[in-house]
Design an enzyme around this catalytic site. Structure first.
Site, PDB file in Angstrom:
ATOM      1  N   VAL A  80      -8.336   7.746  -0.357  1.00  0.00           N
ATOM      2  CA  VAL A  80      -7.219   8.194  -1.179  1.00  0.00           C
ATOM      3  C   VAL A  80      -7.709   8.359  -2.616  1.00  0.00           C
ATOM      4  O   VAL A  80      -7.198   9.181  -3.371  1.00  0.00           O
ATOM      5  CB  VAL A  80      -6.006   7.235  -1.029  1.00  0.00           C
ATOM      6  CG1 VAL A  80      -6.280   5.881  -1.613  1.00  0.00           C
ATOM      7  CG2 VAL A  80      -4.763   7.815  -1.641  1.00  0.00           C
ATOM      8  N   GLY A  81      -8.745   7.600  -2.978  1.00  0.00           N
ATOM      9  CA  GLY A  81      -9.348   7.712  -4.313  1.00  0.00           C
ATOM     10  C   GLY A  81     -10.134   9.019  -4.439  1.00  0.00           C
ATOM     11  O   GLY A  81     -10.775   9.461  -3.489  1.00  0.00           O
ATOM     12  N   GLY A 160       3.373   2.844  -6.172  1.00  0.00           N
ATOM     13  CA  GLY A 160       3.184   4.021  -5.319  1.00  0.00           C
ATOM     14  C   GLY A 160       3.330   3.584  -3.870  1.00  0.00           C
ATOM     15  O   GLY A 160       3.982   2.588  -3.567  1.00  0.00           O
ATOM     16  N   ARG A 161       2.668   4.350  -2.986  1.00  0.00           N
ATOM     17  CA  ARG A 161       2.770   4.041  -1.548  1.00  0.00           C
ATOM     18  C   ARG A 161       2.334   2.614  -1.255  1.00  0.00           C
ATOM     19  O   ARG A 161       3.010   1.865  -0.552  1.00  0.00           O
ATOM     20  CB  ARG A 161       1.858   4.995  -0.750  1.00  0.00           C
ATOM     21  CG  ARG A 161       2.384   6.380  -0.574  1.00  0.00           C
ATOM     22  CD  ARG A 161       1.360   7.215   0.190  1.00  0.00           C
ATOM     23  NE  ARG A 161       0.163   7.411  -0.604  1.00  0.00           N
ATOM     24  CZ  ARG A 161      -0.105   8.513  -1.312  1.00  0.00           C
ATOM     25  NH1 ARG A 161       0.737   9.515  -1.302  1.00  0.00           N
ATOM     26  NH2 ARG A 161      -1.211   8.608  -2.013  1.00  0.00           N
ATOM     27  N   ILE A 162       1.175   2.226  -1.797  1.00  0.00           N
ATOM     28  CA  ILE A 162       0.630   0.902  -1.468  1.00  0.00           C
ATOM     29  C   ILE A 162       1.438  -0.196  -2.163  1.00  0.00           C
ATOM     30  O   ILE A 162       1.780  -1.212  -1.553  1.00  0.00           O
ATOM     31  CB  ILE A 162      -0.871   0.827  -1.811  1.00  0.00           C
ATOM     32  CG1 ILE A 162      -1.641   1.809  -0.900  1.00  0.00           C
ATOM     33  CG2 ILE A 162      -1.410  -0.592  -1.666  1.00  0.00           C
ATOM     34  CD1 ILE A 162      -3.097   2.013  -1.247  1.00  0.00           C
ATOM     35  N   SER A 214      -3.436   3.890  -9.024  1.00  0.00           N
ATOM     36  CA  SER A 214      -4.702   4.609  -8.867  1.00  0.00           C
ATOM     37  C   SER A 214      -5.376   4.650 -10.228  1.00  0.00           C
ATOM     38  O   SER A 214      -4.733   4.502 -11.270  1.00  0.00           O
ATOM     39  CB  SER A 214      -4.451   6.008  -8.322  1.00  0.00           C
ATOM     40  OG  SER A 214      -3.547   6.669  -9.154  1.00  0.00           O
ATOM     41  N   ARG A 242      -9.054  -0.540  -8.035  1.00  0.00           N
ATOM     42  CA  ARG A 242     -10.407  -0.165  -8.442  1.00  0.00           C
ATOM     43  C   ARG A 242     -10.923  -1.183  -9.455  1.00  0.00           C
ATOM     44  O   ARG A 242     -10.169  -1.636 -10.327  1.00  0.00           O
ATOM     45  CB  ARG A 242     -10.427   1.217  -9.093  1.00  0.00           C
ATOM     46  CG  ARG A 242     -10.296   2.373  -8.117  1.00  0.00           C
ATOM     47  CD  ARG A 242     -11.516   2.491  -7.196  1.00  0.00           C
ATOM     48  NE  ARG A 242     -11.464   3.656  -6.340  1.00  0.00           N
ATOM     49  CZ  ARG A 242     -11.051   3.653  -5.068  1.00  0.00           C
ATOM     50  NH1 ARG A 242     -10.662   2.537  -4.493  1.00  0.00           N
ATOM     51  NH2 ARG A 242     -11.071   4.767  -4.365  1.00  0.00           N
ATOM     52  N   HIS A 290     -14.429  -4.890  -0.839  1.00  0.00           N
ATOM     53  CA  HIS A 290     -13.696  -3.617  -0.708  1.00  0.00           C
ATOM     54  C   HIS A 290     -13.292  -3.364   0.756  1.00  0.00           C
ATOM     55  O   HIS A 290     -13.720  -2.399   1.387  1.00  0.00           O
ATOM     56  CB  HIS A 290     -14.535  -2.451  -1.251  1.00  0.00           C
ATOM     57  CG  HIS A 290     -13.705  -1.267  -1.662  1.00  0.00           C
ATOM     58  ND1 HIS A 290     -13.991  -0.499  -2.762  1.00  0.00           N
ATOM     59  CD2 HIS A 290     -12.589  -0.710  -1.125  1.00  0.00           C
ATOM     60  CE1 HIS A 290     -13.091   0.466  -2.876  1.00  0.00           C
ATOM     61  NE2 HIS A 290     -12.232   0.362  -1.896  1.00  0.00           N
ATOM     62  N   SER A 293      -9.072  -0.804   3.308  1.00  0.00           N
ATOM     63  CA  SER A 293      -8.728   0.057   4.452  1.00  0.00           C
ATOM     64  C   SER A 293      -9.506  -0.326   5.716  1.00  0.00           C
ATOM     65  O   SER A 293      -9.516   0.426   6.684  1.00  0.00           O
ATOM     66  CB  SER A 293      -9.024   1.519   4.094  1.00  0.00           C
ATOM     67  OG  SER A 293     -10.410   1.695   3.854  1.00  0.00           O
TER      68      SER A 293
HETATM   69  O1  LIG Z   1      -9.942   5.222  -2.015  1.00  0.00           O
HETATM   70  C1  LIG Z   1      -9.793   4.719  -0.916  1.00  0.00           C
HETATM   71  O2  LIG Z   1      -9.265   5.320   0.020  1.00  0.00           O
HETATM   72  C2  LIG Z   1     -10.275   3.372  -0.597  1.00  0.00           C
HETATM   73  O3  LIG Z   1     -10.836   2.731  -1.639  1.00  0.00           O
HETATM   74  C3  LIG Z   1     -11.119   3.493   0.625  1.00  0.00           C
HETATM   75  O4  LIG Z   1     -12.080   2.633   0.789  1.00  0.00           O
END
Ligand SMILES: O=C(O)[C@H](O)CO
Length: 324
Positions: A80-81, A160-162, A214, A242, A290, A293
């Site tokens: 998603v990043g 946001g979504r998360i 984000s 991040r 990390h 996901s």
């Molecule tokens: O940006 C993202 O989707 C997560 O950091 C994946 O590892």
């Protein structure tokens, strides 16, 4: 027979993605699970490719685009990043970009919960007491006592979504109030009865501060000495977004001095964090590599969606999940 399109994949891809790509393309994959080197990236696309599959931090910039050549039609990032992509340059060249939001929301929210519970209930200290000795007893009734979520104020930076998925998981714990900050109030905040407040208010009032935003040009080092100084001494800070959002020296000082109670970090700068990094010496800092996901389900869905984005882009069709 027309030749098959060439796809360069900058890290090993889960089966759901690679199998799909293999059906229609010639796929070249960076052969190890470690981050690709810059040279590996340049060599991978040299001579021309039709598509690139990548993941942060594998940079796709002018140099990579030039080497990939005029045939490059689509880039699929399994994330998603998007910080690794030079989007203005990619757009200028008319190359399509797909990414993988939504499919990793639940996994990342679960990871955030895991860190929240690990820090609030001092699991790292508990595990090491069990495995390395020092398993205490009742200890005056306060042995390894942690902090309860029930009744707490939870501040989410970036609803946001998360962020929303985290709040929904926390709701049944009996949180007394959700606060959130960000660029604008969100209509979905009412789903969890969350109150939009200024960043400083969130820092001052929250028992748990969770970074779910984000990354952008404005929020680098957002969590710095000034921010930690505004938090409660009993606050727990969680970051599953991040590493660059955090000034790690300032975080170290805040944790070491007791300015805040604990931190749970799934992201860091750099990744991997060096072996002798000071944050690793702190028992009130739980660090994971990390894993946001990292569930089998999410990773396969991410890989499959990435492959579908790429195949659609190669055929000149609309991508199932284009970067807006
Ligand atoms: O940006 C993202 O989707 C997560 O950091 C994946 O590892």
């Amino acid at each position: 027979m027309a030749s098959r399109p060439i796809v360069f994949v900058s890290r090993s891809l889960p089966p759901a993605g690679i199998n799909l790509l293999n059906t229609e393309c010639d796929v070249r994959v960076w052969p190890t699970d470690s981050n690709i080197t810059r040279q590996g990236m340049l060599d991978g696309v040299r001579g021309g490719v039709d598509a690139i599959v990548c993941h942060p931090p594998d940079k796709v910039d002018t140099e990579v685009l030039d080497l990939a050549g005029y045939k490059l039609k689509v880039i699929g990032t399994m994330s998603v990043g998007l910080e690794h992509l030079d989007l203005p340059e990619i757009r200028k060249r008319g190359i399509k970009v797909g990414y993988t939001p939504n499919v990793l929301t639940d996994a990342t929210a679960e990871m955030t919960m895991a860190l929240l519970l690990a820090t609030s209930r001092r699991l790292q200290e508990g595990f090491s007491a069990v495995h390395e000795g020092g398993w205490g007893t009742w200890g005056g009734g306060m042995y390894l006592c942690g902090k309860q979520i029930t009744g707490s104020v939870v501040g989410i930076v970036g609803l946001g979504r998360i962020g929303l998925a985290v709040a929904m998981r926390l709701q049944p714990f009996g949180v007394s109030q959700f606060l959130y900050s960000g660029n604008s109030a969100k209509p979905w905040a009412s789903d969890v009865n969350a109150k939009f407040v200024k960043f400083d208010t969130l820092l001052q009032q929250s028992d748990f501060v969770i970074a779910c935003c984000s990354m952008n040009a404005q929020n680098k080092g957002l969590f710095n000495k000034d921010a930690f100084s505004k938090m409660k001494d009993s606050a727990i800070f969680i970051n599953t977004s991040r590493g660059v959002l955090v000034n790690q020296e300032d975080l170290y000082d805040a944790l070491k001095s007791g300015k805040i109670l604990a931190a749970g970090l799934d992201v860091a700068t750099p990744e991997p964090l060096p072996k002798d990094h000071p944050l690793k010496t702190l028992k009130n800092c739980v660090i994971t590599p990390h894993l946001g996901s990292a569930t089998t389900q999410a990773r396969n869905l991410m890989a499959e969606l990435t492959a579908k984005n790429v195949l659609a882009g190669l055929k000149g069709e609309a991508l199932p999940s284009p970067v807006p």
